[in-house]
Structures are given as structure tokens and as C-alpha cells.
Design a protein around this motif. Structure first.
Motif, PDB file in Angstrom:
ATOM      1  N   SER A 264       0.067   3.465  21.336  1.00  0.00           N
ATOM      2  CA  SER A 264      -0.793   4.597  20.865  1.00  0.00           C
ATOM      3  C   SER A 264      -0.063   4.940  19.693  1.00  0.00           C
ATOM      4  N   GLY A 265       1.284   4.847  19.565  1.00  0.00           N
ATOM      5  CA  GLY A 265       1.775   5.045  18.537  1.00  0.00           C
ATOM      6  C   GLY A 265       1.515   4.366  17.071  1.00  0.00           C
ATOM      7  N   PRO A 266       1.707   2.911  17.176  1.00  0.00           N
ATOM      8  CA  PRO A 266       1.130   2.318  15.802  1.00  0.00           C
ATOM      9  C   PRO A 266      -0.405   2.677  15.521  1.00  0.00           C
ATOM     10  N   TYR A 267      -1.036   3.149  16.523  1.00  0.00           N
ATOM     11  CA  TYR A 267      -2.700   3.070  16.352  1.00  0.00           C
ATOM     12  C   TYR A 267      -2.759   4.647  15.658  1.00  0.00           C
ATOM     13  N   ARG A 268      -2.165   5.708  15.956  1.00  0.00           N
ATOM     14  CA  ARG A 268      -1.837   7.057  15.333  1.00  0.00           C
ATOM     15  C   ARG A 268      -1.402   6.699  13.795  1.00  0.00           C
ATOM     16  N   GLN A 269      -0.606   6.132  13.684  1.00  0.00           N
ATOM     17  CA  GLN A 269       0.138   5.643  12.141  1.00  0.00           C
ATOM     18  C   GLN A 269      -0.978   4.865  11.585  1.00  0.00           C
ATOM     19  N   PHE A 270      -1.607   4.114  12.261  1.00  0.00           N
ATOM     20  CA  PHE A 270      -2.855   3.597  11.430  1.00  0.00           C
ATOM     21  C   PHE A 270      -3.943   4.498  11.042  1.00  0.00           C
ATOM     22  N   GLN A 271      -4.332   5.427  11.727  1.00  0.00           N
ATOM     23  CA  GLN A 271      -5.371   6.231  11.525  1.00  0.00           C
ATOM     24  C   GLN A 271      -4.716   7.236  10.350  1.00  0.00           C
ATOM     25  N   GLN A 272      -3.433   7.391  10.173  1.00  0.00           N
ATOM     26  CA  GLN A 272      -3.131   8.400   9.406  1.00  0.00           C
ATOM     27  C   GLN A 272      -2.643   7.635   7.928  1.00  0.00           C
ATOM     28  N   GLY A 273      -3.058   6.327   7.993  1.00  0.00           N
ATOM     29  CA  GLY A 273      -2.581   5.377   6.644  1.00  0.00           C
ATOM     30  C   GLY A 273      -0.995   5.221   6.299  1.00  0.00           C
ATOM     31  N   GLU A 274      -0.244   5.129   7.801  1.00  0.00           N
ATOM     32  CA  GLU A 274       1.170   5.240   7.704  1.00  0.00           C
ATOM     33  C   GLU A 274       1.753   3.701   7.972  1.00  0.00           C
ATOM     34  N   SER A 275       0.849   2.821   8.776  1.00  0.00           N
ATOM     35  CA  SER A 275       1.153   1.458   9.403  1.00  0.00           C
ATOM     36  C   SER A 275       0.046   0.327   9.403  1.00  0.00           C
ATOM     37  N   GLN A 276       0.246  -0.678   9.082  1.00  0.00           N
ATOM     38  CA  GLN A 276      -0.583  -1.684   9.197  1.00  0.00           C
ATOM     39  C   GLN A 276      -0.322  -2.888  10.296  1.00  0.00           C
ATOM     40  N   LEU A 277       0.608  -2.380  11.169  1.00  0.00           N
ATOM     41  CA  LEU A 277       1.039  -3.188  12.085  1.00  0.00           C
ATOM     42  C   LEU A 277      -0.029  -3.673  13.136  1.00  0.00           C
ATOM     43  N   LEU A 278      -1.048  -3.163  13.304  1.00  0.00           N
ATOM     44  CA  LEU A 278      -2.035  -3.598  14.166  1.00  0.00           C
ATOM     45  C   LEU A 278      -3.050  -4.532  13.523  1.00  0.00           C
ATOM     46  N   GLY A 279      -2.762  -4.860  12.276  1.00  0.00           N
ATOM     47  CA  GLY A 279      -3.721  -5.645  11.547  1.00  0.00           C
ATOM     48  C   GLY A 279      -3.138  -7.234  11.532  1.00  0.00           C
ATOM     49  N   ALA A 280      -2.172  -7.199  12.204  1.00  0.00           N
ATOM     50  CA  ALA A 280      -1.245  -8.547  12.319  1.00  0.00           C
ATOM     51  C   ALA A 280      -1.136  -8.920  13.912  1.00  0.00           C
ATOM     52  N   PRO A 281      -2.115  -9.412  14.485  1.00  0.00           N
ATOM     53  CA  PRO A 281      -1.871  -9.768  16.162  1.00  0.00           C
ATOM     54  C   PRO A 281      -0.692 -10.438  16.489  1.00  0.00           C
ATOM     55  N   GLY A 282       0.004 -11.297  15.556  1.00  0.00           N
ATOM     56  CA  GLY A 282       1.225 -11.820  16.074  1.00  0.00           C
ATOM     57  C   GLY A 282       2.685 -10.877  15.862  1.00  0.00           C
ATOM     58  N   ARG A 283       2.433  -9.977  15.102  1.00  0.00           N
ATOM     59  CA  ARG A 283       3.306  -8.974  15.002  1.00  0.00           C
ATOM     60  C   ARG A 283       3.424  -7.761  15.989  1.00  0.00           C
ATOM     61  N   VAL A 284       2.068  -7.470  16.379  1.00  0.00           N
ATOM     62  CA  VAL A 284       1.898  -6.800  17.693  1.00  0.00           C
ATOM     63  C   VAL A 284       2.389  -7.331  18.844  1.00  0.00           C
ATOM     64  N   LEU A 285       2.354  -8.430  19.015  1.00  0.00           N
ATOM     65  CA  LEU A 285       3.096  -9.122  20.342  1.00  0.00           C
ATOM     66  C   LEU A 285       4.602  -9.063  20.130  1.00  0.00           C
ATOM     67  N   GLU A 286       5.032  -9.181  19.043  1.00  0.00           N
ATOM     68  CA  GLU A 286       6.434  -9.128  18.679  1.00  0.00           C
ATOM     69  C   GLU A 286       7.012  -7.814  18.883  1.00  0.00           C
ATOM     70  N   TYR A 287       6.316  -7.038  18.491  1.00  0.00           N
ATOM     71  CA  TYR A 287       6.633  -5.512  18.673  1.00  0.00           C
ATOM     72  C   TYR A 287       6.862  -4.971  20.034  1.00  0.00           C
ATOM     73  N   LEU A 288       5.685  -5.485  20.973  1.00  0.00           N
ATOM     74  CA  LEU A 288       5.494  -5.271  22.332  1.00  0.00           C
ATOM     75  C   LEU A 288       6.655  -5.708  23.150  1.00  0.00           C
ATOM     76  N   ASN A 289       6.914  -6.942  22.734  1.00  0.00           N
ATOM     77  CA  ASN A 289       7.832  -8.040  23.396  1.00  0.00           C
ATOM     78  C   ASN A 289       9.266  -7.249  23.252  1.00  0.00           C
ATOM     79  N   TRP A 290       9.547  -6.897  22.043  1.00  0.00           N
ATOM     80  CA  TRP A 290      10.913  -6.510  22.004  1.00  0.00           C
ATOM     81  C   TRP A 290      11.258  -5.042  22.780  1.00  0.00           C
ATOM     82  N   HIS A 291      10.216  -4.189  22.598  1.00  0.00           N
ATOM     83  CA  HIS A 291      10.242  -2.958  23.458  1.00  0.00           C
ATOM     84  C   HIS A 291      10.392  -3.061  24.815  1.00  0.00           C
ATOM     85  N   LEU A 292       9.454  -4.193  25.372  1.00  0.00           N
ATOM     86  CA  LEU A 292       9.533  -4.403  26.935  1.00  0.00           C
ATOM     87  C   LEU A 292      10.994  -5.099  27.208  1.00  0.00           C
ATOM     88  N   CYS A 293      11.491  -6.051  26.579  1.00  0.00           N
ATOM     89  CA  CYS A 293      12.741  -6.638  26.851  1.00  0.00           C
ATOM     90  C   CYS A 293      13.811  -5.592  26.627  1.00  0.00           C
TER      91      CYS A 293
END
Length: 319
Positions: free
Chosen positions: A209-238
Motif C-alpha cells: 500500500s505504501g509504494p502504491y500511494r507513492q506511485f499515485q502521488q508521482g513519488e515512486s516508480q518501484l511498482l513498475g519493476a516487478p523484480g524490485r518489488v519482490l526484493e523490497y517485499l523480501n527484505w521487509h519480510l526477512c
């Protein structure tokens, strides 16, 4: 002292947090039950203050889940529900006390709060009881209900996209995010064998939800890169300390170009997705996930078969 406030009404939550911080406490906030479960896993608070009527899942379900995984954390209900049935159910469910809002006597409130923390003998007894319950329980019914509550609508319109799915298990969950003319699909497969499956499902929703809100506000393009999304989720879950792992995949559809880019973290089907191999999330903190590309056509359908035999069928259309 670390205190977590789970409350969906923003004005009252702000007032309550301010009162708690005046006493020198470190206070965390969550706006609903799903965020609350994720916050408990991340921050390990000394005390949880929880409302009952909240979106996505109610306080009774949240109390049950916290008690199963963290029986040593006391929970105090702060709710506008003043009927004896709700009070009795919350206390029987594991809450240490029940305060009715609005709160007019803050001195009395702080006294009740301290009383919830003082009785270490009762906390130890609850912990022992929880261990016995886990021993005799073959499945976690409350966790299944919670995971079902987290699932998105079976059919929804997102801009010009029409997205629908069918799943025969609450452990196989899709999430859809509209990104202009693109559509992001995140598939999570939780393990029935993991005690923290419910918390991991809650964390996935909150982390996205955080990166999606940032995308909607033009502040982040993280969700445009599937590999980076998985790396982000993995790091926080670990980093959360939760015990267990989950399979996941991130797929980004472009309707105009009829192209699909995707990355996989453990899903075994379909075969073309399995070929984009990557470790399940939550195993190794530093893990790379490669992004792949392929063509596709509307209408589109994909069937995913989970490790436990569950099936998820996803359909996409465009109008």
C-alpha cells in the motif's frame, strides 16, 4: 514502553496517541486490523490498544490472531461498543480490559492501562494455555477467517480493466493495482504450515500500500519493476522476524503494447512463470529477482496451482 494503537477513526486516534506520548511512551499507529497485525509483527509492542469496529476485519478477529501468535502481549479494547455482549466476547477472547470511548477521564484510563501491564502472573498463565491450545489444534480456523477477510473482491473494474478471479483457498491471494493503462498483479501463496501465515499476509498488503500511494502521488516508480518489488517485499519480510516464507509473483500488464513483464519468487505454475525462478520470500534477506518479458492478448486467463494443491484462476478483460 512501546504501545500500538489500532484505531480507524483518525481524530480519536490522534488524541489517544498524543495522550500516550505525553507519558513518555513510544507509540505506533495502525488504521485498520490488517495494518495492526503487520505492526504487531514488526514492532513487538508491550501493549496493544484495539478498536472493535474496523474495516476489513473487526477487533475480535485481530485479538484472536494476536493471542495465538503473541500470547505475552496484553490487549486492551478501546471501543464505542458498550453492550455487554461485545464486552464479554472481547474479554473471553483474550483482552485484558475494556474501555468505552469517548474517554472523559484520562487519569482513570491510564490506571487501567497500567493494570493491563502489571499482572505478569496472568500473562504467564495465558502463555501456557496458548501452548496447550496450539498442541491440540490441527488447523487455525481464526487465521483462515482473517485471510479470507483480506482477499479482494472476486470481480472488480479498475479503469478500463476488468479483473476477476476464483480461488479454492484463502492461502492463494491475488492483489490488483491500477497504474494508468497498466495493471499490476501480485500473487501471494501462504503456507498452511507456517504459524505466522496470517501476519505475513497482512504484511504483504501493508507493504504494497505504501509504494502504491507513492506511485499515485508521482513519488515512486518501484511498482513498475516487478523484480524490485519482490526484493523490497523480501527484505521487509526477512527483517520482520516472522517465521516462515511465502511464494509470490509480480506481473505488470501493458494493455496498449500487449506486453507483460514479470518476476517470480517460488510459484511453481504455470510453466512459463516457474521458469523465472527465484527464492520464496522471507528466506534470505539479500536475494535477487530477475524481471522477464513476454507477449499476451486480451482477454487473458491464467491458472496457478499452489504447492498445497490449491488453484487460483485469474481473468483480465479491457473495455
Amino acid at each position: 514502553m512501546k504501545i500500538l494503537v489500532i484505531e480507524d477513526e483518525p481524530v480519536f486516534r490522534t488524541t489517544l496517541v498524543a495522550q500516550l506520548r505525553q507519558g513518555g511512551n513510544l507509540v505506533y499507529e495502525a488504521a485498520n486490523g490488517v495494518e495492526g497485525l503487520a505492526a504487531v509483527a514488526m514492532y513487538q509492542p508491550d501493549l496493544v490498544l484495539c478498536d472493535l469496529q474496523m474495516p476489513m476485519m473487526d477487533g475480535h478477529q485481530v485479538i484472536a490472531c494476536i493471542n495465538r501468535r503473541y500470547p505475552h502481549i496484553p490487549i486492551m479494547v478501546v471501543s464505542g461498543q458498550d453492550n455487554m455482549q461485545d464486552v464479554s466476547r472481547a474479554l473471553r477472547g483474550g483482552a485484558c480490559d475494556y474501555v468505552i470511548k469517548p474517554i472523559r477521564n484520562w487519569g482513570e484510563f491510564h490506571r487501567v492501562l497500567q493494570a493491563c501491564l502489571a499482572d505478569e502472573e496472568e500473562v504467564a498463565a495465558r502463555r501456557e494455555l496458548d501452548q496447550h491450545l496450539r498442541f491440540f489444534a490441527h488447523d487455525d480456523v481464526a487465521a483462515s477467517h482473517l485471510l479470507g477477510a483480506m482477499s479482494p473482491p472476486k470481480a472488480q473494474r479498475l479503469g478500463a480493466w476488468l479483473a476477476s478471479y476464483e480461488s479454492d483457498s484463502p492461502l492463494l491471494i491475488p492483489e490488483f493495482f491500477l497504474m494508468g493503462e497498466r495493471l499490476l498483479l501480485v500473487i501471494s501463496e501462504l503456507s498452511v504450515l507456517d504459524a505466522d501465515a496470517t501476519f505475513m499476509g497482512a504484511m504483504m498488503k501493508c507493504l504494497l500500500s505504501g509504494p502504491y500511494r507513492q506511485f499515485q502521488q508521482g513519488e515512486s516508480q518501484l511498482l513498475g519493476a516487478p523484480g524490485r518489488v519482490l526484493e523490497y517485499l523480501n527484505w521487509h519480510l526477512c527483517d520482520s522476524g516472522l517465521k516462515g516464507s511465502l511464494n509470490a509473483a509480480v506481473l505488470l500488464f501493458n494493455a496498449k503494447e500487449q506486453s507483460l513483464i514479470y518476476a517470480n519468487a517460488g510459484l511453481a505454475s504455470p510453466h512459463w512463470l516457474q521458469q523465472a525462478e527465484g527464492l520464496p520470500l522471507g528466506l534470505v534477506k539479500q536475494s535477487d529477482y530477475l524481471t522477464h518479458q513476454r507477449g499476451w492478448r486480451l482477454p487473458w486467463e491464467m491458472a496457478v496451482k499452489g504447492d498445497g494443491g490449491a488453484t487460483l484462476t485469474i481473468r483480465l478483460g479491457w473495455e
